[in-house]
Design a protein around this motif. Structure first.
Motif, PDB file in Angstrom:
ATOM      1  N   THR A 215       0.800  -1.234   0.000  1.00  0.00           N
ATOM      2  CA  THR A 215       0.000   0.000   0.000  1.00  0.00           C
ATOM      3  C   THR A 215       0.829   1.278   0.000  1.00  0.00           C
ATOM      4  O   THR A 215       0.281   2.360  -0.166  1.00  0.00           O
ATOM      5  N   GLY A 216       2.135   1.159   0.193  1.00  0.00           N
ATOM      6  CA  GLY A 216       2.980   2.345   0.173  1.00  0.00           C
ATOM      7  C   GLY A 216       2.941   3.155   1.454  1.00  0.00           C
ATOM      8  O   GLY A 216       3.599   4.185   1.579  1.00  0.00           O
ATOM      9  N   ARG A 217       2.119   2.721   2.420  1.00  0.00           N
ATOM     10  CA  ARG A 217       2.082   3.430   3.695  1.00  0.00           C
ATOM     11  C   ARG A 217       2.007   2.416   4.838  1.00  0.00           C
ATOM     12  O   ARG A 217       1.666   1.254   4.615  1.00  0.00           O
ATOM     13  N   THR A 218       2.312   2.872   6.046  1.00  0.00           N
ATOM     14  CA  THR A 218       2.189   1.985   7.197  1.00  0.00           C
ATOM     15  C   THR A 218       0.734   1.979   7.643  1.00  0.00           C
ATOM     16  O   THR A 218       0.144   3.032   7.884  1.00  0.00           O
ATOM     17  N   LEU A 219       0.152   0.799   7.733  1.00  0.00           N
ATOM     18  CA  LEU A 219      -1.246   0.696   8.176  1.00  0.00           C
ATOM     19  C   LEU A 219      -1.303   0.577   9.690  1.00  0.00           C
ATOM     20  O   LEU A 219      -2.361   0.725  10.296  1.00  0.00           O
ATOM     21  N   PHE A 220      -0.146   0.254  10.281  1.00  0.00           N
ATOM     22  CA  PHE A 220      -0.027   0.158  11.736  1.00  0.00           C
ATOM     23  C   PHE A 220       1.264   0.846  12.143  1.00  0.00           C
ATOM     24  O   PHE A 220       2.155   1.058  11.335  1.00  0.00           O
ATOM     25  N   GLY A 221       1.377   1.138  13.432  1.00  0.00           N
ATOM     26  CA  GLY A 221       2.617   1.719  13.925  1.00  0.00           C
ATOM     27  C   GLY A 221       2.348   2.740  15.004  1.00  0.00           C
ATOM     28  O   GLY A 221       1.689   3.753  14.754  1.00  0.00           O
ATOM     29  N   ALA A 222       2.831   2.449  16.210  1.00  0.00           N
ATOM     30  CA  ALA A 222       2.706   3.416  17.294  1.00  0.00           C
ATOM     31  C   ALA A 222       3.755   4.494  17.074  1.00  0.00           C
ATOM     32  O   ALA A 222       4.803   4.237  16.491  1.00  0.00           O
ATOM     33  N   PRO A 223       3.465   5.717  17.531  1.00  0.00           N
ATOM     34  CA  PRO A 223       4.440   6.795  17.336  1.00  0.00           C
ATOM     35  C   PRO A 223       5.766   6.476  18.031  1.00  0.00           C
ATOM     36  O   PRO A 223       5.781   5.847  19.092  1.00  0.00           O
ATOM     37  N   ALA A 224       6.862   6.909  17.406  1.00  0.00           N
ATOM     38  CA  ALA A 224       8.168   6.802  18.058  1.00  0.00           C
ATOM     39  C   ALA A 224       8.213   7.838  19.169  1.00  0.00           C
ATOM     40  O   ALA A 224       7.470   8.820  19.132  1.00  0.00           O
ATOM     41  N   PRO A 225       9.105   7.632  20.180  1.00  0.00           N
ATOM     42  CA  PRO A 225       9.177   8.613  21.277  1.00  0.00           C
ATOM     43  C   PRO A 225       9.495  10.006  20.740  1.00  0.00           C
ATOM     44  O   PRO A 225       9.077  11.018  21.285  1.00  0.00           O
ATOM     45  N   LYS A 226      10.243  10.033  19.635  1.00  0.00           N
ATOM     46  CA  LYS A 226      10.583  11.312  19.044  1.00  0.00           C
ATOM     47  C   LYS A 226       9.923  11.392  17.673  1.00  0.00           C
ATOM     48  O   LYS A 226       9.949  10.426  16.912  1.00  0.00           O
ATOM     49  N   GLY A 227       9.315  12.520  17.394  1.00  0.00           N
ATOM     50  CA  GLY A 227       8.712  12.721  16.076  1.00  0.00           C
ATOM     51  C   GLY A 227       9.405  13.865  15.389  1.00  0.00           C
ATOM     52  O   GLY A 227      10.629  13.875  15.262  1.00  0.00           O
ATOM     53  N   GLN A 228       8.631  14.885  15.012  1.00  0.00           N
ATOM     54  CA  GLN A 228       9.226  16.037  14.345  1.00  0.00           C
ATOM     55  C   GLN A 228       9.175  17.277  15.238  1.00  0.00           C
ATOM     56  O   GLN A 228       9.440  18.379  14.796  1.00  0.00           O
ATOM     57  N   GLU A 229       8.852  17.044  16.564  1.00  0.00           N
ATOM     58  CA  GLU A 229       8.563  18.190  17.417  1.00  0.00           C
ATOM     59  C   GLU A 229       9.755  19.099  17.682  1.00  0.00           C
ATOM     60  O   GLU A 229       9.608  20.281  17.937  1.00  0.00           O
TER      61      GLU A 229
END
Ligand code: ADP
Ligand code: MG
Length: 696
Positions: A215-229
């Motif tokens: 599908t070209g995208r992740t259908l599952f996946g919890a956020p990583a502790p670090k994002g783009q913040e």
């Protein structure tokens, strides 16, 4: 490593003007150039000579085949290769390529989406060379950019309507330019620069995730502790591995004559951007398709996978493709450049007013032109423009427009700028480069930037709409002004009237804010939240009229396109849903059960040692609850898939995929993502967001 000589290598694989000049007889070159400049069809008397020169050149570059390269309704490109060989009758062969073969091809059209056109018309399809887009050599073949249409002339592709819309906007703009005394311009060209965003992930991780593969995208996946913040990726130092990729990509693009200009890290981790220098819309479309293709190909050579999906990861920014658009004359005048004299300004304001009117009257079409299942994740998600179409003008230009409408003098920085010149229109400082990143359609000094376009989209669609709707306003302007007694007065009144009527579409504030949603509703601006909502407008009477008037789409073509788009939506969600159900049933559930078993085993051991297994018991209980919920939701998803698949009409089917299948997928995901945060890392069946986003 040898140094890459950019100047020498640029366009080396392209049969461009320079190559044509060198390889064609003078008169043939002149005729061909005229054809290109005026956007006309190729004269068959010179086709054989051009074809032969192209073939000789391509063979020197190692080509053995040629292909008519086209862009069917799949959105991606298609090619079928024929070799140049031609038997001489004595068992030998020569390499041949005729003018006929250059001009026209006949691929079997029956397996491309045609949205009902196939039933009505013959399956046969033709491809015709678009001489305004240069031929090029790639992977041992001569590529001839073409338009693809049916036996009875219906467009089967994305390029044909784009080319038609470019003619329409050129004709309309010329009529307006003549009114301003321009007698020299022969053609007005829609120019486009597409800024392409993309993600790079490690191929080893990619290969472990069915969702990315299918599908070209992740259908599952919890956020990583670090994002783009921390905002530490945007414009950040480019890592060596990525820098090498970008260098390779640039060199490949340059050889193909693509003016790759800017590269940088984007907002999200593992996200990057590449932007070329703008080109005529059809060329920009071809080049953007090639860029996307090469981005993926070069990535694989570096052990990476390039993700062009609009939202590969939940919770961090998705990828768009800012479509910078303007109109230029063949003698080099950018019609959206405010200019220095009052007359130039009047002309600029005329084009500006035409655009404001166009965007307001046909915002539904603009919205539709960027609708895709992938882009649904971006638009309105507070990282990309909202699904509401509005125009950003910036403070300076807004001041000018207000002054015009109110009949007041315009002042800037205390300086009076209202210049009652020949045209009675306000003069104003050039280059009003306010930056507002939240507007879907922003004026950025000398062009508009359409920011709703998704990273994966073929830009032919949105630019076809832009060209057509602006052609419509300009035509109405020309109709109103051509017979006027006093041009200046008539123009002034027309501009005031147009802007007054359509200023509701102008919004300079924060497009992400909730207040704007409410305000837009008050103003009566449409807010088409999903693809399924956005597609209905294609066949509305006012839109059918518009496209018929400018011969961009026939009514039949519009119906076929609408059907293809609905169908595509359902197909994409269907694949996603099947993949999600499969991942849960065959990967996540077994992993979770194994984890639960190990937890219970520990509990039993503890108990037999006389220790109360408090933590284990609580954990096992929690996992058990979530497991039941996960299993229930997966079954529910399988059921709604079956339900959606059984629906007959394409619109209703898409609606069910959106309302029921997609939303069930979302709630399934929520449970799986929660489990991911509880279940031990070594149990989890595929790489997590941390690994995907932070290890390249
Ligand atoms: P940004 O700050 O949004 O990255 P840039 O100034 O880098 O903007 O330009 C973005 C794109 O706009 C580039 O591809 C550029 O070539 C293109 N562009 C500039 N002028 C025009 C024009 N007249 N018509 C179309 N595109 C243009
Ligand atoms: Mg931009």
């Amino acid at each position: 490593m040898e140094n890459f000589n950019v100047v020498e290598q640029f366009g080396i694989d392209v049969f461009n003007e320079e190559t044509m000049r060198q390889r064609l007889p003078k008169n043939v070159f002149k005729t061909l150039k005229k054809t290109i400049a005026e956007g006309k069809e190729l004269d068959s008397s010179i086709a054989d000579i051009v074809a032969n020169a192209m073939k000789d050149w391509a063979i020197e570059k190692g080509a053995t085949h040629y292909t008519h390269w086209f862009q069917p309704m799949t959105g991606i490109t298609a090619e079928k290769h024929d070799s140049f060989i031609s038997p001489t009758g004595d068992g030998a062969i020569i390499m041949e390529f005729s003018g006929k073969e250059l001009i026209k091809g006949e691929p079997d059209a029956s397996s491309f989406p045609s949205g009902g056109l196939r039933a009505t018309f013959e399956a046969r399809g033709y491809t015709a060379w678009d001489p305004t887009s240069y031929a090029f050599v790639k992977g041992g073949s001569l590529y001839i950019p073409t338009a693809f249409y049916s036996y009875s002339g219906e467009a089967l592709d994305k390029k044909t309507p784009l080319l038609r819309s470019m003619d329409a906007v050129s004709d309309a703009a010329l009529r307006v330019l003549r009114l301003f005394g321009n007698t020299t311009t022969k053609r007005v060209v829609a120019t486009v620069g597409a800024e392409q965003e993309y993600f790079l992930v490690d191929k080893k991780n990619y290969d472990k995730r069915k969702d990315l593969i299918f599908t070209g995208r992740t259908l599952f996946g919890a956020p990583a502790p670090k994002g783009q913040e921390l905002e530490d990726h945007y414009f950040g130092v480019i890592k060596d591995r990525i820098a090498e990729y970008m260098k390779d990509l640039d060199e490949r693009l340059w050889k193909l004559g693509i003016t790759s200009k800017t590269k940088h890290n984007e907002v999200a981790p593992a996200q990057h951007e590449n932007a070329p220098i703008f080109a005529p819309a059809n060329l920009a479309t071809d080049q953007n398709q090639l860029t996307m293709e090469l981005m993926k190909k070069v990535a694989l050579e570096h052990g990476l996978v390039c993700l062009l999906h609009e939202k590969p990861f939940a919770g961090i920014n998705g990828s768009g493709k800012h479509d910078n658009w303007s109109l230029s004359t063949d003698d080099g005048q950018n019609l959206l450049d405010p200019g220095n004299s009052p007359m130039e300004n009047a002309q600029f304001l005329t084009f500006l007013a035409a655009i404001i009117k166009a965007v307001d009257e046909y915002s539904d079409l603009l919205r539709m032109s960027v609708a895709s299942p992938g882009n649904d994740h971006r638009l309105g998600a507070n990282e990309a423009p909202p699904a509401i179409i509005s125009i950003f003008l910036g403070e300076e230009l807004q001041g000018v427009v207000d002054a015009l409408v109110e009949g007041k003098e315009y002042t800037s920085n205390g300086k009076q700028m209202f210049n009652v010149g020949v045209s009675s229109l306000p003069d104003f400082p050039k280059d009003s480069t306010d930056r507002n990143r939240t507007s879907p359609f922003a004026f950025t000094g000398n062009k508009f930037e359409f920011r709703m376009v998704g990273s994966n989209l073929n830009i032919a669609g949105p630019n076809t709409i832009l060209n057509t709707i602006v052609a419509n306003s300009l035509t109405e302007f020309a109709d109103a002004l051509e017979g006027a007694q006093s041009f200046n007065e008539a123009l002034h009144d027309l501009l005031v009237k147009t802007i007054s009527e359509h200023k509701r579409v102008i919004f300079n504030g924060n497009g992400y804010g909730a207040e704007w949603q409410a305000e837009a509703e008050k103003r009566g601006l449409p807010n088409l939240k999903s693809t399924v909502d956005a597609l209905s407008c294609i066949t509305e009477a006012k839109n059918v009229e518009l496209f018929k008037k400018f011969k961009v789409y026939s009514e039949v073509e519009l119906h076929s396109r609408q059907e293809i788009l609905f169908e595509n939506y359902s197909k994409v969600i269907n694949i996603e849903a099947l993949t999600a159900a499969d991942m849960v049933k065959t990967e996540i559930l077994p992993a979770v059960m194994k984890f639960a078993k190990d937890v219970c085993d520990i509990a039993v051991s503890k108990k037999s040692a006389g220790i109360e297994p408090t933590v284990e018991a609580a954990l096992a209980k929690k996992v058990n609850e979530l497991t039941i919920s996960l299993s229930d939701k997966a079954n529910e998803l399988s059921d709604v898939i079956v339900k959606a698949q059984a629906i007959e009409g394409e619109a209703e089917k898409a609606r069910c995929y959106h309302d029921e299948v997609f939303s069930t997928m979302q709630s399934l995901r929520a449970v799986a993502d929660e489990l991911e945060t509880i279940v031990g890392e070594e149990y989890w069946p595929y790489p997590t967001y941390d690994e995907l986003l932070f290890n390249v």
